[in-house]
Write a protein that holds these residues in place. Structure first.
Motif, PDB file in Angstrom:
ATOM      1  N   TYR A  81     123.308  17.852  68.818  1.00  0.00           N
ATOM      2  CA  TYR A  81     124.466  16.485  68.776  1.00  0.00           C
ATOM      3  C   TYR A  81     123.855  15.408  68.574  1.00  0.00           C
ATOM      4  O   TYR A  81     123.092  15.364  68.765  1.00  0.00           O
ATOM      5  CB  TYR A  81     124.838  16.204  70.449  1.00  0.00           C
ATOM      6  N   ALA A  82     124.908  14.738  67.422  1.00  0.00           N
ATOM      7  CA  ALA A  82     124.318  13.656  66.859  1.00  0.00           C
ATOM      8  C   ALA A  82     123.878  12.118  67.757  1.00  0.00           C
ATOM      9  O   ALA A  82     124.962  12.251  68.871  1.00  0.00           O
ATOM     10  CB  ALA A  82     125.093  12.988  65.635  1.00  0.00           C
ATOM     11  N   CYS A  83     122.522  11.483  67.490  1.00  0.00           N
ATOM     12  CA  CYS A  83     122.965  10.443  68.053  1.00  0.00           C
ATOM     13  C   CYS A  83     122.100  10.626  69.498  1.00  0.00           C
ATOM     14  O   CYS A  83     121.358  10.025  69.726  1.00  0.00           O
ATOM     15  CB  CYS A  83     123.775   9.203  68.110  1.00  0.00           C
ATOM     16  N   CYS A  92     127.102   5.560  64.567  1.00  0.00           N
ATOM     17  CA  CYS A  92     126.318   6.572  65.026  1.00  0.00           C
ATOM     18  C   CYS A  92     126.265   7.337  63.670  1.00  0.00           C
ATOM     19  O   CYS A  92     127.549   7.696  63.160  1.00  0.00           O
ATOM     20  CB  CYS A  92     126.692   8.200  66.062  1.00  0.00           C
ATOM     21  N   GLU A 133     124.483   9.131  61.916  1.00  0.00           N
ATOM     22  CA  GLU A 133     123.759  10.477  61.532  1.00  0.00           C
ATOM     23  C   GLU A 133     124.948  11.388  61.727  1.00  0.00           C
ATOM     24  O   GLU A 133     124.284  12.749  60.974  1.00  0.00           O
ATOM     25  CB  GLU A 133     122.451  10.690  63.561  1.00  0.00           C
ATOM     26  N   ARG A 134     126.255  11.448  62.103  1.00  0.00           N
ATOM     27  CA  ARG A 134     127.507  12.745  62.035  1.00  0.00           C
ATOM     28  C   ARG A 134     127.512  12.622  60.301  1.00  0.00           C
ATOM     29  O   ARG A 134     127.989  13.712  60.303  1.00  0.00           O
ATOM     30  CB  ARG A 134     128.129  12.184  63.691  1.00  0.00           C
ATOM     31  N   ARG A 190     123.675  17.692  58.236  1.00  0.00           N
ATOM     32  CA  ARG A 190     123.601  18.962  59.425  1.00  0.00           C
ATOM     33  C   ARG A 190     125.344  19.903  59.436  1.00  0.00           C
ATOM     34  O   ARG A 190     125.944  19.775  58.405  1.00  0.00           O
ATOM     35  CB  ARG A 190     124.656  17.363  60.239  1.00  0.00           C
ATOM     36  N   ASN A 192     130.749  14.166  69.520  1.00  0.00           N
ATOM     37  CA  ASN A 192     129.603  14.449  68.506  1.00  0.00           C
ATOM     38  C   ASN A 192     129.064  16.478  68.727  1.00  0.00           C
ATOM     39  O   ASN A 192     128.928  16.708  68.573  1.00  0.00           O
ATOM     40  CB  ASN A 192     128.899  13.492  68.727  1.00  0.00           C
ATOM     41  N   GLY A 249     131.055  15.653  64.749  1.00  0.00           N
ATOM     42  CA  GLY A 249     129.931  15.561  64.905  1.00  0.00           C
ATOM     43  C   GLY A 249     128.855  15.940  63.886  1.00  0.00           C
ATOM     44  O   GLY A 249     127.783  16.004  63.461  1.00  0.00           O
ATOM     45  N   TYR A 250     129.318  16.644  62.768  1.00  0.00           N
ATOM     46  CA  TYR A 250     129.432  17.608  61.842  1.00  0.00           C
ATOM     47  C   TYR A 250     130.044  17.468  60.520  1.00  0.00           C
ATOM     48  O   TYR A 250     130.530  18.376  60.141  1.00  0.00           O
ATOM     49  CB  TYR A 250     129.432  19.301  62.112  1.00  0.00           C
TER      50      TYR A 250
END
Length: 514
Positions: free
Chosen positions: A310-312, A323, A325-326, A331, A377, A382-383
């Motif tokens: 899961y992101a972050c 966030c 990263e998502r 990813r 996420n 989240g992806y």
């Protein structure tokens, strides 16, 4: 023996409930008599144009705590028949399979050589006992476009939080195919105030998962749904452990890969899957495609086994705009191999419709009311890279894509955008989200914040918060959608009603209310 007509006789459900140790009132789980080995019913699945999988599992004592259903440690021959009529006057195929303890005395018969687009009936015999009769269907032959698909789908059946009446209502529609999109069981231990009591504690090992599956399968309403039509299934988190992601569990105990292997083994044993889906330890390839003539391809996805963490936060939950990263392009929620497989399936598709059966919200969704934004996420938010690549493929290949989703315990419908970061981005697909069978209790048609969520997410067009399922009729010219809801599951036998209806037309990825 229960035939198609008997399934819907007024007292069939109550009679089965009494035979299986249940009742239409809240009661503790009770053991059934130790005679009938077919107390888990029968099922079929994975239809092709010339075959289908037939399933049963021998269990004279479904609630035996060792998970083995009261069966002795010896092989048992199980005879099977498939016929064109309910009375088995015209048996077209028959044979014998050996049920063994290593697979919890389950039987998976892969029948071929059948007529395309045909209705069949099947049954099993072990010793002097004969199972109930199941109804199944083969898919139309490739190239056939004048045979519609009546598909119903649902998800999330928590035994403790309600009665499985939605399964009965779905069976009464007599669909051609049923898709179950995850959380067929819940691994949790006992709740403090259950609607009905489950057997065993939290599922941590093979015996626990086998027992939980057995209690579900012995439920008369679920038996009815399995007996009326072939099923296709995919898992979500609770089939193994809440919020697991790839090789990472929510909780570190017990050792996760051993737990996952046990859960995969029990899942295979209790589902009408092909030998190609037999697990190899803690790995099981569940993603696959089924074809209904040239009207529809159904692509079943696995969003759990191959996803990145899961992101972050590393944990499932809601994350804010900070966030980033998502959005990382590398990813993935499907894994590189599954993504490549799905892209190939879509690129080579010749069907009018491509249906994507999967587990978690694909649409972008701001779950924070008012100022600020919050995204799950755990879903495709989240992806974002995975979603962008899939949306690009659907757009490039000009597919009529409809995403079928479970997980969130409520009905939703909306549109998948090519790029949610572009306010003017076009829609490339439609998403239909089914509510749960029982999870989250009775629910409400609308919640105080329902309209706020719809206003803040204008690509989302529909919500209903009751339990139920989604019923569709998919033809070459249109896809009709009914969201079927029940006012209650904390008491049995509630009627189903249509809380929303839509039509989707080929070439127009939008929901048209009826």
């Amino acid at each position: 023996m229960i035939t198609r007509r008997a399934l819907f006789a007024g007292g069939a459900s109550a009679g089965l409930a009494l035979a299986l140790g249940g009742s239409p009132v809240r009661a503790a789980a009770r053991r059934a008599p130790l005679s009938d080995p077919f107390q888990l019913g029968v099922a079929s699945g994975e239809p092709t144009s010339d075959g289908v999988v037939l399933w049963t599992r021998l269990a004279p004592d479904p609630l035996a705590l060792d998970g083995l259903g009261g069966m002795p440690d010896r092989p048992v021959p199980v005879k099977w028949q498939i016929a064109k009529d309910e009375n088995f006057k015209n048996v077209v195929r028959a044979g014998t399979e050996t049920a063994v303890q290593e697979e919890a005395h389950s039987v998976h018969v892969e029948v071929d050589g059948l007529d395309a687009g045909a209705e069949y009936f099947y049954r099993f015999r072990a010793g002097g006992d004969i199972s109930e009769t199941g109804r199944t269907m083969t898919a139309p032959a490739r190239g056939v476009r004048d045979r519609a698909l009546n598909l119903s789908f649902t998800s999330c059946a928590d035994y403790q939080t309600g009665w499985f009446t939605p399964y009965r209502r779905m069976a009464e529609d007599q669909p051609d195919l049923i898709a179950f999109l995850g959380d067929y069981i819940y691994e949790y231990g006992d709740y403090k105030y259950p609607v009905r009591d489950q057997a065993g504690g939290e599922c941590l090992d093979l015996a626990g998962y086998r027992l939980r599956h057995a209690q579900h399968k012995a439920d008369p309403e679920l038996r009815m749904a399995h007996a009326i039509a072939p099923w296709v299934v995919v898992w979500d988190d609770h089939d193994i452990e809440n919020a697991w992601a790839g090789d990472v569990p929510e909780q570190p105990d017990p050792p996760f890969l051993k737990r996952r292997a046990d859960a995969f083994q029990a899942y295979y044993e209790n589902m009408p899957l092909r030998r190609a889906q037999k697990p190899d330890g803690s790995s099981l390839r569940l993603y696959r495609s089924l074809r209904w003539g040239s009207v529809a391809n159904l692509h079943l996805l696995d969003t759990r086994q191959y996803r990145d963490l899961y992101a972050c936060t590393g944990k499932s939950g809601t994350v804010g705009p900070e966030c980033q990263e998502r959005f990382a392009p590398n990813r993935t929620i499907l894994g590189q191999e599954q993504e490549a497989w799905l892209d190939g399936e879509l690129k080579g598709s010749e069907a009018t419709w491509d249906l994507l059966g999967q587990q978690v919200f694909m649409m972008e969704m701001d779950w924070t009311n008012g100022e600020g934004k919050g995204y799950s996420n755990e879903g495709w938010d989240g992806y974002v890279g995975s979603r962008d690549r899939l949306a690009a493929g659907i757009d490039a290949y000009r597919r009529n894509a409809v995403v079928l989703t479970g997980d969130v315990h409520s009905h939703w419908a909306g549109e998948i955008k090519r790029d949610y970061r572009d306010p003017g981005s076009k829609s490339v697909a439609v998403e239909l989200v089914t509510t749960s069978v029982t999870s989250a209790g009775d629910g409400l048609d609308e919640y105080p914040n329902t309209q706020i969520l719809l206003d803040e997410n204008p690509h989302v067009k529909f919500f209903n918060g009751r339990r139920g399922y989604v019923r569709t009729r998919i033809s070459d010219s249109e896809m009709k959608v009914d969201f079927r809801s029940l006012a209650r599951v904390t008491e049995p036998y509630a009627p189903a009603y249509t809380s929303g209806s839509f039509v989707i037309e080929p070439g127009v990825p939008a929901l048209n209310p009826i």
